[in-house]
Design an enzyme around this catalytic site. Structure first.
Site, PDB file in Angstrom:
ATOM      1  N   TYR A   1      53.642 -68.258 -73.149  1.00 13.82           N
ATOM      2  CA  TYR A   1      53.335 -69.834 -73.534  1.00 13.82           C
ATOM      3  C   TYR A   1      52.558 -70.361 -74.764  1.00 13.82           C
ATOM      4  CZ  TYR A   1      52.018 -74.723 -72.364  1.00 13.82           C
ATOM      5  OH  TYR A   1      51.913 -76.033 -71.987  1.00 13.82           O
TER       6      TYR A   1
ATOM      7  N   LYS B   1      54.164 -72.181 -77.989  1.00 19.11           N
ATOM      8  CA  LYS B   1      53.400 -73.289 -78.541  1.00 19.11           C
ATOM      9  C   LYS B   1      52.860 -73.293 -79.889  1.00 19.11           C
ATOM     10  CE  LYS B   1      54.165 -76.089 -74.960  1.00 19.11           C
ATOM     11  NZ  LYS B   1      55.099 -76.813 -74.637  1.00 19.11           N
TER      12      LYS B   1
END
Length: 253
Positions: free
Chosen positions: A154, A158
């Site tokens: 993640y 991002k």
């Protein structure tokens, strides 16, 4: 006259949470909004609820990681409204785990939805925006881009979105298209509920712990992110390009 009268927007991951708040805020401000999500039933319910409020919205089921489905979603919007002004790349999933437990599937799923999905929709949308000499692309990053335990996939996705944002801003700026990103901190959503479950505590305890680290003394709500997205989408924000705005209740970045 409302701020986004005559504007057409696509919001991915729009059935609930941050995406729904963004779509609803655009609709309240006069925009015609296409809500994109992979969950057909939840999407249908959300679209129906927004239509009942008198908003001009419609739903499009799509897997953002599939470029053909991204292209088809954009084409559906152009067919219905004959233009596209705003794209919000918000679709996301979690597959949190410590590095030594993380599977190939955990990694690929998160990268495909967050990063490839944003690339797919941006590539599909930019053509119409270039032709119109106007566009706003807003990506949803995260404070996790700075690193977060149990989120190697993640955090990487991002952070990658921030690089994608800045590169697209360089390439598309001369066509009247700005590209920016919003990086939320702790926001009360189903995704943060899943985080609480993963680490084995109640959602209420996670909120209490998080608030203790946030300078403004409260947790974030989806509407806090929606407000930041609308700022980037405004015509008056045309000189703001390639920026990442951390919306986290404090100087997280």
């Amino acid at each position: 006259m409302k701020r986004f009268d005559r504007r057409v927007a696509i919001v991915t991951g729009a059935s609930k949470g941050i995406g729904r708040a963004v779509a609803e805020n655009f609709a309240k401000e006069g925009a015609k909004v296409c809500l994109v999500d992979i969950n057909e039933q939840v999407l249908s319910n959300t679209v129906s609820e927004l239509k009942e409020q008198g908003f001009q919205v419609f739903g499009q089921v799509a897997d953002v990681a599939d470029s053909a489905q991204a292209d088809a979603a954009v084409e559906a919007v152009l067919k219905q409204y004959n233009k596209l002004d705003i794209l919000v790349n918000n679709a996301g999933v979690l597959r949190d785990n410590l590095l030594f437990k993380m599977t190939d599937s955990d990694w690929d799923t998160v990268m495909n939805v967050h990063l490839k999905g944003s690339f797919n929709f941006s590539r599909a949308a930019q053509k119409a925006m270039v032709e119109n000499k106007f566009g706003r692309i807003i990506n949803t990053s995260s404070t996790s881009a700075l690193g977060n335990r149990g989120q190697a996939n993640y955090s990487t996705a991002k952070a990658g979105l921030q690089g994608l944002t800045k590169t697209m801003a360089i390439e598309l700026g001369r066509f009247g298209i700005t590209v920016n990103a919003v990086a939320p901190g702790f926001i009360e959503t189903d995704m943060t509920k899943a985080t609480a479950e993963r680490i084995g505590i109640s959602f209420e305890d996670l909120i209490e712990h998080s608030v203790g680290t946030i300078q403004v003394g409260r947790s974030g709500k989806p509407g806090d992110i929606a407000n930041a997205v609308l700022f980037f989408a405004m015509e008056e924000s045309s000189f703001v390009n390639g920026q990442v705005l951390y919306v986290a209740g404090g100087p997280k970045a």
